[in-house]
Motif scaffolding. Structure first.
Motif, PDB file in Angstrom:
ATOM      1  N   VAL A  64       5.834   7.314  -1.073  1.00 54.55           N
ATOM      2  CA  VAL A  64       6.546   8.387  -0.291  1.00 54.55           C
ATOM      3  C   VAL A  64       7.626   8.569  -1.056  1.00 54.55           C
ATOM      4  O   VAL A  64       8.670   7.069  -1.482  1.00 54.55           O
ATOM      5  CB  VAL A  64       7.312   7.535   1.240  1.00 54.55           C
ATOM      6  CG1 VAL A  64       7.207   8.886   1.924  1.00 54.55           C
ATOM      7  CG2 VAL A  64       5.533   7.287   1.973  1.00 54.55           C
ATOM      8  N   LEU A  65       8.516   9.723  -0.969  1.00 53.18           N
ATOM      9  CA  LEU A  65       9.612  10.271  -1.855  1.00 53.18           C
ATOM     10  C   LEU A  65      10.541  11.192  -0.619  1.00 53.18           C
ATOM     11  O   LEU A  65       9.789  11.714  -0.239  1.00 53.18           O
ATOM     12  CB  LEU A  65       9.715  11.036  -3.301  1.00 53.18           C
ATOM     13  CG  LEU A  65       8.428  10.145  -3.937  1.00 53.18           C
ATOM     14  CD1 LEU A  65       6.509  10.174  -4.325  1.00 53.18           C
ATOM     15  CD2 LEU A  65       9.021  10.665  -5.010  1.00 53.18           C
TER      16      LEU A  65
ATOM     17  N   SER B 132       1.048  -1.178   0.214  1.00 47.22           N
ATOM     18  CA  SER B 132       0.101   0.064   0.470  1.00 47.22           C
ATOM     19  C   SER B 132       0.897   1.158   0.097  1.00 47.22           C
ATOM     20  O   SER B 132       0.213   2.412  -0.100  1.00 47.22           O
ATOM     21  CB  SER B 132      -0.660  -0.127   1.205  1.00 47.22           C
ATOM     22  OG  SER B 132      -0.562  -0.395   2.521  1.00 47.22           O
ATOM     23  N   VAL B 133       1.718   1.353   0.756  1.00 48.77           N
ATOM     24  CA  VAL B 133       3.163   2.431   0.145  1.00 48.77           C
ATOM     25  C   VAL B 133       4.269   2.467  -0.200  1.00 48.77           C
ATOM     26  O   VAL B 133       4.871   1.673   0.142  1.00 48.77           O
ATOM     27  CB  VAL B 133       3.556   2.605   2.031  1.00 48.77           C
ATOM     28  CG1 VAL B 133       4.250   3.263   1.980  1.00 48.77           C
ATOM     29  CG2 VAL B 133       2.128   2.828   2.543  1.00 48.77           C
ATOM     30  N   GLY B 134       4.900   2.712  -1.241  1.00 50.74           N
ATOM     31  CA  GLY B 134       5.811   2.858  -1.885  1.00 50.74           C
ATOM     32  C   GLY B 134       6.832   3.721  -1.830  1.00 50.74           C
ATOM     33  O   GLY B 134       6.496   4.722  -0.901  1.00 50.74           O
ATOM     34  N   SER B 135       8.523   3.816  -1.688  1.00 54.77           N
ATOM     35  CA  SER B 135       8.623   4.340  -0.673  1.00 54.77           C
ATOM     36  C   SER B 135      10.044   4.711  -2.198  1.00 54.77           C
ATOM     37  O   SER B 135      10.385   3.412  -2.841  1.00 54.77           O
ATOM     38  CB  SER B 135       9.797   3.785  -0.063  1.00 54.77           C
ATOM     39  OG  SER B 135       8.576   3.517   1.547  1.00 54.77           O
ATOM     40  N   VAL B 136      10.681   5.318  -2.100  1.00 55.95           N
ATOM     41  CA  VAL B 136      11.671   6.016  -2.837  1.00 55.95           C
ATOM     42  C   VAL B 136      12.733   7.104  -2.487  1.00 55.95           C
ATOM     43  O   VAL B 136      12.074   7.808  -1.788  1.00 55.95           O
ATOM     44  CB  VAL B 136      11.375   6.984  -4.646  1.00 55.95           C
ATOM     45  CG1 VAL B 136      12.450   7.678  -4.861  1.00 55.95           C
ATOM     46  CG2 VAL B 136       9.785   5.656  -5.283  1.00 55.95           C
ATOM     47  N   PHE B 137      13.760   6.663  -2.695  1.00 49.85           N
ATOM     48  CA  PHE B 137      14.537   7.360  -1.239  1.00 49.85           C
ATOM     49  C   PHE B 137      15.661   8.595  -2.088  1.00 49.85           C
ATOM     50  O   PHE B 137      15.584   8.730  -3.362  1.00 49.85           O
ATOM     51  CB  PHE B 137      15.297   6.238  -1.264  1.00 49.85           C
ATOM     52  CG  PHE B 137      14.499   5.768   0.128  1.00 49.85           C
ATOM     53  CD1 PHE B 137      14.156   5.776   1.535  1.00 49.85           C
ATOM     54  CD2 PHE B 137      14.056   4.252  -0.331  1.00 49.85           C
ATOM     55  CE1 PHE B 137      13.810   4.887   2.147  1.00 49.85           C
ATOM     56  CE2 PHE B 137      13.261   3.380   0.616  1.00 49.85           C
ATOM     57  CZ  PHE B 137      12.999   3.736   1.722  1.00 49.85           C
TER      58      PHE B 137
ATOM     59  N   ILE C  62       3.497  11.425  -1.152  1.00 53.02           N
ATOM     60  CA  ILE C  62       4.081  12.570   0.073  1.00 53.02           C
ATOM     61  C   ILE C  62       5.145  12.646  -0.400  1.00 53.02           C
ATOM     62  O   ILE C  62       6.347  11.006  -0.441  1.00 53.02           O
ATOM     63  CB  ILE C  62       4.023  11.794   1.019  1.00 53.02           C
ATOM     64  CG1 ILE C  62       2.075  11.425   1.399  1.00 53.02           C
ATOM     65  CG2 ILE C  62       4.494  12.660   2.754  1.00 53.02           C
ATOM     66  CD1 ILE C  62       1.707  10.260   2.592  1.00 53.02           C
ATOM     67  N   ILE C  63       5.897  13.972  -0.652  1.00 53.50           N
ATOM     68  CA  ILE C  63       7.602  13.947  -1.200  1.00 53.50           C
ATOM     69  C   ILE C  63       7.950  14.947   0.112  1.00 53.50           C
ATOM     70  O   ILE C  63       7.524  15.962   0.664  1.00 53.50           O
ATOM     71  CB  ILE C  63       7.575  14.226  -2.330  1.00 53.50           C
ATOM     72  CG1 ILE C  63       8.825  14.895  -2.820  1.00 53.50           C
ATOM     73  CG2 ILE C  63       6.031  15.655  -2.491  1.00 53.50           C
ATOM     74  CD1 ILE C  63       9.057  15.182  -4.018  1.00 53.50           C
TER      75      ILE C  63
ATOM     76  N   ALA D 222       9.060   1.428  -7.291  1.00 49.07           N
ATOM     77  CA  ALA D 222       7.649   1.277  -5.820  1.00 49.07           C
ATOM     78  C   ALA D 222       6.291   0.920  -6.713  1.00 49.07           C
ATOM     79  O   ALA D 222       5.485   0.797  -6.146  1.00 49.07           O
ATOM     80  CB  ALA D 222       8.192   2.698  -5.788  1.00 49.07           C
ATOM     81  N   LEU D 223       6.316   1.777  -8.174  1.00 48.10           N
ATOM     82  CA  LEU D 223       4.877   1.982  -8.599  1.00 48.10           C
ATOM     83  C   LEU D 223       4.568   0.449  -9.552  1.00 48.10           C
ATOM     84  O   LEU D 223       2.923   0.054  -9.004  1.00 48.10           O
ATOM     85  CB  LEU D 223       4.877   2.763 -10.218  1.00 48.10           C
ATOM     86  CG  LEU D 223       4.976   4.486  -9.986  1.00 48.10           C
ATOM     87  CD1 LEU D 223       4.721   4.690 -11.043  1.00 48.10           C
ATOM     88  CD2 LEU D 223       3.387   5.139  -8.399  1.00 48.10           C
TER      89      LEU D 223
END
Length: 293
Positions: free
Chosen positions: A166-167, A85-90, A198-199, A157-158
């Motif tokens: 969330v990035l 439900s929550v993808g993350s990009v760092f 959310i970035i 992430a997608l």
């Protein structure tokens, strides 16, 4: 519906006496493009880790307060369930991209989540199309530019089709062109797919132009929150904190134009307001046939 609800959140990393987050409360609704900014050390990365579950599942410390994602406490979920439900990009695309080619990179997470080959094929194609990399499937990741690697990280992430992305400062190592490309991809995901964005970002020119709402952090506390225009009008507070006011907004504030929600946050909007401001004073924005810029 509240995608994210945070109440009285405190977190102090092990070995530290200073809280990274200090009584933070926050709500993000479904479909919002929510921007978070603040100086280095303000708590942006820690907040991202609290949302995607890295805190408390991987990073240890003293945690108090409540973090709910779609009504479920993050601490009571599992990283695998949260990842759906929550993808993350760092921040560092180089450290995120680990596979030899583009297709393998997007497939890696899907394989770990147990998707079937047919589902994987559909999701890989969809994710690459969304970020503008549909013709890159067999391309070695070593051949990609910094902006392309960051778009690939977003595609990976997608691929599970999370409802929230969330990035954490995804454009910190990109030039202006690469930064704009990433923000345009995020806007497309937000507007066309309804994905909540959310970035965490320090490039306020882009953040203010693309976000629906903004939050400014200082030492783990929320100091400003509201629409980009409402936040950027607080020039004195932003200067004190160390958050940059976009030049176009600073000029408008200096001239006393674009008050309230009409504060310009893009060059085109700012130019239009300056033209009207000059015309009201009987001055022309044109000189020898060219627009003064």
């Amino acid at each position: 519906m509240g995608v994210l609800e945070i109440k009285d959140l405190y977190f102090t990393y092990g070995g530290s006496d200073t809280p990274a987050l200090n009584g933070l409360s926050l709500r993000v609704d479904e479909g919002e493009f929510f921007g978070i900014t603040g100086p280095t050390g303000a708590g942006k990365t820690t907040l991202a880790c609290c949302i995607n579950g890295l805190i408390p599942h991987f990073y240890r410390g003293r945690l108090q307060g409540r973090v709910l994602v779609f009504g479920e406490p993050v601490g009571e979920s599992t990283p695998a369930r949260l990842a759906r439900s929550v993808g993350s990009v760092f921040q560092d695309a180089e450290s995120q991209v680990i596979c030899a080619d583009v297709e393998q990179e997007v497939a890696f997470g899907l394989e770990n989540m147990g998707f079937s080959p047919r589902e994987m094929e559909e999701r890989i194609q969809t994710a690459l199309e969304l970020v503008g990399l549909s013709g890159f499937r067999q391309r070695p990741t070593a051949w990609l530019s910094g902006g392309e690697k960051q778009r690939l990280a977003i595609a990976a992430a997608l691929a599970p089709l999370p409802r929230v992305l969330v990035l954490d400062e995804p454009t910190s190592e990109l030039d202006p062109l690469g930064t704009r490309e990433i923000f345009q991809v995020l806007r497309r995901l937000n507007r066309e797919m309804g994905m909540t964005i959310i970035i965490m970002e320090q490039k306020t020119d882009y953040l203010a132009a693309f976000a629906d709402r903004m939050l400014v952090l200082e030492a783990g506390r929320a100091v400003l929150e509201g629409s980009p225009a409402a936040v950027m009008r607080q020039q004195a507070d932003l200067d004190r904190v160390g958050v940059r006011v976009p030049d176009v907004a600073r000029l408008a504030l200096m001239l006393g134009i674009g008050r309230d929600e009409n504060l310009p946050l893009t060059v085109d909007h700012g130019r239009s307001l300056v033209e009207k401001w000059l015309q009201k004073r009987g001055q022309s924005p044109f000189h020898t046939g060219k627009l003064i810029s």
